[in-house]
Write a protein that holds these residues in place. Structure first.
Motif, PDB file in Angstrom:
ATOM      1  N   SER A  80       3.914 -50.831-124.012  1.00  0.00           N
ATOM      2  CA  SER A  80       3.098 -50.529-122.839  1.00  0.00           C
ATOM      3  C   SER A  80       3.921 -50.817-121.604  1.00  0.00           C
ATOM      4  N   GLU A  81       3.457 -50.300-120.501  1.00  0.00           N
ATOM      5  CA  GLU A  81       4.204 -50.504-119.283  1.00  0.00           C
ATOM      6  C   GLU A  81       3.692 -51.752-118.578  1.00  0.00           C
ATOM      7  N   MET A  82       4.625 -52.651-118.283  1.00  0.00           N
ATOM      8  CA  MET A  82       4.260 -53.882-117.578  1.00  0.00           C
ATOM      9  C   MET A  82       5.239 -54.078-116.446  1.00  0.00           C
ATOM     10  N   MET A  85       8.193 -51.919-116.320  1.00  0.00           N
ATOM     11  CA  MET A  85       9.114 -51.932-117.465  1.00  0.00           C
ATOM     12  C   MET A  85       8.347 -51.655-118.753  1.00  0.00           C
ATOM     13  N   MET A  86       9.040 -51.140-119.762  1.00  0.00           N
ATOM     14  CA  MET A  86       8.408 -50.943-121.057  1.00  0.00           C
ATOM     15  C   MET A  86       8.447 -52.267-121.816  1.00  0.00           C
ATOM     16  N   ASN A  87       7.308 -52.664-122.288  1.00  0.00           N
ATOM     17  CA  ASN A  87       7.187 -53.932-123.005  1.00  0.00           C
ATOM     18  C   ASN A  87       6.715 -53.650-124.423  1.00  0.00           C
TER      19      ASN A  87
END
Ligand SMILES: [Cu+2]
Lengths: 147, 197
Positions: A80-82, A85-87
């Motif tokens: 997911s995007e956090m 950034m992609m997490n």
């Protein structure tokens, strides 16, 4: 003679259909399609599996874990995007709504295969077993895809 | 919420662009983000996968695709590199030879030059793996307004992982960043934009 051939054909058709159902769905209401695993260089000990889980039952299906002979560990992960950034994080489960479907795909959910026991080559078939909350298990044959 | 984060990130990025050079026009196209020819060159020096010094400015005249990632990345990096393989296959021989992909590792601890080389060879594209000390890498990451963060996955069977931005920077033949490609961008559309440079 012709009737015999026809009977034979129908019999084979029926049997192959049965084995298909057994391989792809223990519960007749859950179907897995387009299952694939990302091909990786042999030095990599991890990969991710993706698929579409379709639930034709009137009840929600909850995927709680997965396993595969090819990997020491299989975990449900979610990208997911956090903060831009992609997490990637472990997910406890995946809810497949009644009469609905969930797609495990890059950028979303995947089954993470960790500590692979052998390299994944393009075209290989990898069995992955999905474990649902109601105790049912479904083994799916995922094909290893590159580009 | 995720979409909101992305929008905020893009707004910040655009803001940064604006403040760099009093730029005139920026255009969001359906594929990638056209940054116009307004970005200053952001040259850098790192080590390549053969241990040689790599200067970006030695590659004027080539079109560069710049990506920040790491080889134990399970989802974003192989997906992006697989897509790039499709992009390369859509280009003519001439364009393909002038298109260099740079994969800057954010994990110099695990990504040895040898590992980078083997990893990139696998995807069968014209790519060079770049590494350096954490400080050297961070300088490049900052220059391109990329971001990454080390994450300890204590509950998972994995070791540490990284959160990181998943953009591809398209650097033109003059060394200026002209496009930002996103993971949603289609290989066909990316190839079209690359051909146009
Ligand atoms: Cu994962």
């Amino acid at each position: 003679m012709k009737t015999k051939n026809l009977c034979c054909f129908i019999f084979i058709f029926f049997v192959s259909f049965l084995s298909y159902a057994r391989a792809d769905g223990l519960s007749k209401d859950i179907f897995i399609s387009n299952a694939w695993v990302q091909a990786m260089p042999s030095s990599q000990k991890i990969s991710a599996a993706y698929m579409v889980i379709t639930n034709n039952s009137p009840k929600e299906a909850i995927l709680v874990s997965a396993s595969s002979d090819i990997a020491a560990t299989a975990e449900i992960h979610q990208m997911s995007e956090m903060n831009g950034m992609m997490n990637m994080a472990m997910a406890a489960n995946v809810h497949v709504p009644a009469q609905g479907k969930v797609t495990l795909q890059p950028g979303g959910f995947h089954i993470m295969l960790i500590n692979l026991k052998k390299p994944l080559n393009k075209g290989d078939i990898i069995p992955i077993t999905l474990h649902f909350q109601d105790g049912s298990n479904i083994t799916v044959n995922a094909d290893v895809r590159g580009q | 919420m995720f979409v909101a984060n992305k929008i905020i990130f893009l707004i910040v990025l655009l803001g940064v662009c604006f403040s760099w050079v009093g730029c005139e026009s920026q255009e969001k196209t359906s594929t990638g983000m056209d940054l116009g020819v307004i970005n200053p060159q952001r040259d850098f020096t790192l080590h390549d996968q053969d241990g040689k010094i790599f200067h970006l400015k030695d590659h004027r005249g080539e079109v560069i695709l710049l990506f920040f990632g790491y080889t134990s990345c399970p989802d974003v990096c192989p997906t992006t590199l697989s897509k790039l393989a499709r992009v390369y296959s859509l280009l003519g021989m001439g364009t393909r030879q002038k298109l260099l992909t740079l994969f800057v590792t954010i994990d110099p601890q695990r990504d040895t030059p040898q590992k980078l080389k083997e990893y990139l060879q696998y995807f069968n594209i014209n790519a060079v793996g770049l590494s350096g000390t954490k400080q050297e890498i961070d300088k490049v990451v900052d220059a391109y307004k990329a971001m990454y963060e080390k994450v300890d996955t204590n509950s998972s069977a994995l070791g540490y992982m990284f959160d990181h931005t998943d953009y591809l920077y398209l650097i033109d033949k003059e060394g200026k960043t002209s496009y930002l490609f996103h993971p949603e961008d289609k290989a066909q559309d990316m190839a079209q934009i690359i051909k146009g440079l």
